[in-house]
Design an enzyme around this catalytic site. Structure first.
Site, PDB file in Angstrom:
ATOM      1  N   CYS A 383      33.189  44.581  62.758  1.00 38.39           N
ATOM      2  CA  CYS A 383      31.899  44.321  63.400  1.00 38.39           C
ATOM      3  C   CYS A 383      31.183  43.133  62.739  1.00 38.39           C
ATOM      4  O   CYS A 383      31.583  42.000  62.955  1.00 38.39           O
ATOM      5  CB  CYS A 383      31.073  45.597  63.424  1.00 38.39           C
ATOM      6  SG  CYS A 383      29.846  45.564  64.741  1.00 38.39           S
ATOM      7  N   HIS A 508      34.749  49.452  66.013  1.00 32.69           N
ATOM      8  CA  HIS A 508      34.899  50.208  64.757  1.00 32.69           C
ATOM      9  C   HIS A 508      36.091  51.156  64.875  1.00 32.69           C
ATOM     10  O   HIS A 508      35.914  52.318  65.229  1.00 32.69           O
ATOM     11  CB  HIS A 508      33.643  51.040  64.486  1.00 32.69           C
ATOM     12  CG  HIS A 508      32.428  50.236  64.212  1.00 32.69           C
ATOM     13  ND1 HIS A 508      31.954  50.036  62.931  1.00 32.69           N
ATOM     14  CD2 HIS A 508      31.580  49.579  65.034  1.00 32.69           C
ATOM     15  CE1 HIS A 508      30.856  49.290  62.992  1.00 32.69           C
ATOM     16  NE2 HIS A 508      30.612  48.995  64.261  1.00 32.69           N
ATOM     17  N   GLU A 510      37.593  52.705  62.699  1.00 29.91           N
ATOM     18  CA  GLU A 510      37.532  53.811  61.730  1.00 29.91           C
ATOM     19  C   GLU A 510      37.075  55.128  62.346  1.00 29.91           C
ATOM     20  O   GLU A 510      37.454  56.200  61.888  1.00 29.91           O
ATOM     21  CB  GLU A 510      36.623  53.440  60.546  1.00 29.91           C
ATOM     22  CG  GLU A 510      35.127  53.311  60.839  1.00 29.91           C
ATOM     23  CD  GLU A 510      34.704  51.918  61.309  1.00 29.91           C
ATOM     24  OE1 GLU A 510      35.587  51.156  61.769  1.00 29.91           O
ATOM     25  OE2 GLU A 510      33.501  51.600  61.249  1.00 29.91           O
TER      26      GLU A 510
HETATM   27  N1  GLN Z   1      24.601  43.365  63.154  1.00 28.96           N
HETATM   28  C1  GLN Z   1      25.726  43.115  63.977  1.00 28.96           C
HETATM   29  C2  GLN Z   1      25.425  43.321  65.450  1.00 28.96           C
HETATM   30  O1  GLN Z   1      24.468  43.970  65.789  1.00 28.96           O
HETATM   31  C3  GLN Z   1      26.916  43.960  63.563  1.00 28.96           C
HETATM   32  C4  GLN Z   1      26.697  45.418  63.703  1.00 28.96           C
HETATM   33  C5  GLN Z   1      27.710  46.252  62.939  1.00 28.96           C
HETATM   34  O2  GLN Z   1      28.333  45.792  61.990  1.00 28.96           O
HETATM   35  N2  GLN Z   1      27.829  47.517  63.300  1.00 28.96           N
HETATM   36  O3  GLN Z   1      26.154  42.853  66.297  1.00 28.96           O
END
Ligand code: GLN
Length: 532
Positions: A383, A508, A510
């Site tokens: 992310c 994600h 995970e």
């Molecule tokens: N801050 C980033 C976004 O909003 C990444 C978010 C995250 O790592 N879950 O896109």
């Protein structure tokens, strides 16, 4: 008829009640019953999404995009099932519903009170989950500690449910800490005794007691807990610290909790089959070859902030017979010059660039990423991790000075990461990110395709920003290619073509990793990290 098991906690929070609940669930499932679990969080937030990880640990994202408590993650991993947002009940959700009903006139003429209106709402939410899941057994873990003001309506609702469901229809398990005095080595039951009193004061008598302790307690301590807790000695169980936590079901089973549960709930007893589960545990314990992984983030003081990632590494590690040893790198320290980039990652085999939000630590992460890329170490960016890998590449390979994500620098001349189209105009912060499981098109002939072996995959998301498609051609011509695309058409996965594993994903992976079914992304990452 569904049966309910309420799990309460005494003495202090953070005892591992979630693991106890999940372990009991696994045993019942192993007995052939269908099981689901609910987590009650008595805080007033509607969900965990608006809390800082330091307050709360990781926000666990469900398939349907719920931003939930990390215990939901434990339940999913132990039970091997997907749960929905409704499995996390908070004070915020309950009161919001009650107040909405009051305004609508549903209670016209009445005084709206905690008992019965709030408690009825709590019970109906629990029973709704039971009905929709059609589970034989619903575990309901009440967060916090008995005696907390916030928890009272939930415990009152549980007390009423016992009355309504009967003693074979609803059961109480109380989990207490039994501390050991370092000076004398003696286990102390006094704090537990107080928590039994606190429970009784509100009309709850536990059926089963689980004592959490650092090391195994002796029979006399169990006897004392039984006496003060008003249960039989064989209804007291000890869950002492084990590594991995996936061994807790076995620890509880060895003491016969499965038989006591069956007896108390009038269920037919069948020997739980833990075969494959214990095979995984043994593999984990016997994996002696270590791989050092740098965990680069900014909430590193509280490891729970990244819980599912840590677990996903353990799952994949056990399957590959390697033990990931985590080196936590606080990106803010690197940014402030308290820690050198070289010192932080030179020795590691590979690195995970962790998810995150906001400017703090971002420059620290970017300088670490540059160093890792130049040393050609395997890197997995998740992310925000992917986003900063892209920023680093834009600055240092494409020469776009000042390139950034608009989250960190709204005035950057090169917004290589920018707000998602659908986020423009979104002002409300709660539950408004791009959330949950969404399809990703995986492009053939890429590392991503080797990882997934499928054209379309579903991973869970939680973000507001994306890789700016306007820069794709520039990235690709310099070797950073798109290997996964969202259904809206923006890059979901990117990778460096001439490196073994330099891979970033907007989603994600995970959250979907399970002990018996590890995430393919973490498998491939650890393969690269360990050279296997
Ligand atoms: N801050 C980033 C976004 O909003 C990444 C978010 C995250 O790592 N879950 O896109």
């Amino acid at each position: 008829m569904t049966k309910y098991i309420f799990v309460t906690g005494g003495v202090l929070s953070g005892l591992g009640k979630g693991i106890t609940t999940a372990s009991i669930g696994l045993l019942l499932k192993g007995m052939g019953y269908s099981v689901t679990a609910i987590k009650i969080d008595p805080y007033v937030n509607v969900d965990a999404g608006t809390m800082n990880p330091y307050m709360h640990g990781e926000v666990f994202v469900t398939e349907d995009g719920g931003e939930t408590d990390l215990d939901i993650g434990h339940y999913e991993r132990f039970l091997g099932t997907n749960l929905s947002r409704d499995h996390n009940i908070t004070t915020g959700k309950v009161y919001m519903e009650v107040i909405t009903k009051e305004r609508r006139g549903d209670y016209l003429g009445q005084t709206v009170q905690i008992i019965p209106h709030v408690t009825d709402e709590i019970k109906s939410r629990i029973r709704d989950v039971a009905e929709r899941s059609s589970a034989d057994i619903v575990l309901v873990e009440v967060g916090g500690t008995v005696g907390d003001i916030e928890g009272l309506p939930f415990l009152e609702a549980a007390r009423q449910m016992r009355l309504e469901e009967g003693s074979a229809g609803a059961l109480f398990i109380h989990v207490v800490l039994v501390p050991k005095l370092s000076t004398t080595g003696e286990f102390k039951t006094k704090p537990a005794q107080h928590s039994f009193q606190e429970l009784r004061r509100i009309g709850i008598q536990p059926d089963i007691i689980v004592a959490r302790s650092e090391s195994p307690i002796n029979p006399s301590v169990k006897g004392k807990l039984a006496l003060f807790g008003n249960v039989a000695t064989d209804e007291v169980f000890n869950s002492y610290d084990v590594d991995p936590v996936y061994e807790v079901p076995k620890v509880l089973k060895e003491q016969g909790i499965d038989r006591v549960l069956a007896r108390k709930l009038s269920l037919e007893y069948r020997e739980p089959d833990l075969g494959r589960w214990m095979e995984f545990v043994e593999r984990y314990k016997n994996s002696s070859r270590t791989v050092e992984i740098a965990m680069v983030g900014k909430y590193t003081a509280l490891k729970d902030s990244y819980l599912s990632i840590i677990e996903a590494l353990k799952h994949a590690g056990a399957h590959l017979h390697v033990k990931p040893v985590l080196k936590w790198i606080e990106a803010t320290d690197v940014e402030l010059g308290k820690l050198s980039v070289k010192e932080s990652v030179e020795s590691v085999n590979a690195a995970v660039i962790l998810p995150g939000f906001g400017a703090r630590g971002a420059e620290g992460k970017i300088s670490i990423i540059k160093y890792l890329r130049e040393l050609e170490k395997p890197v997995l960016g998740i992310c925000f991790g992917l986003q900063l890998m892209v920023v680093e590449f834009a600055r240092n390979v494409l020469g776009l000075q000042g390139a950034n994500t608009t989250e960190v620098d709204p005035n950057t001349p090169y917004p290589v990461i920018d707000l998602l189209e659908m986020q423009r105009g979104v002002v409300v912060k709660g539950g408004s990110m791009r959330l949950g499981a969404l399809p990703i098109k995986v492009l053939r002939g890429t590392l991503a395709y080797r990882i997934y072996g499928a054209d379309i995959v579903y991973e869970r998301h939680r973000h507001r920003y994306q890789v700016n498609p306007a820069y794709i051609d520039k990235f690709e011509s310099a070797g950073l290619r798109v290997s996964g695309v969202s259904h809206e058409g923006f890059p979901e996965m990117m990778e460096l073509i001439d490196m073994k594993f330099y891979f970033g994903t907007q989603a994600h992976p995970e959250y979907k990793s399970r002990p018996l079914n590890p995430s393919p992304v973490f498998m491939e990452f650890l393969r690269a990290a360990s050279g296997s």
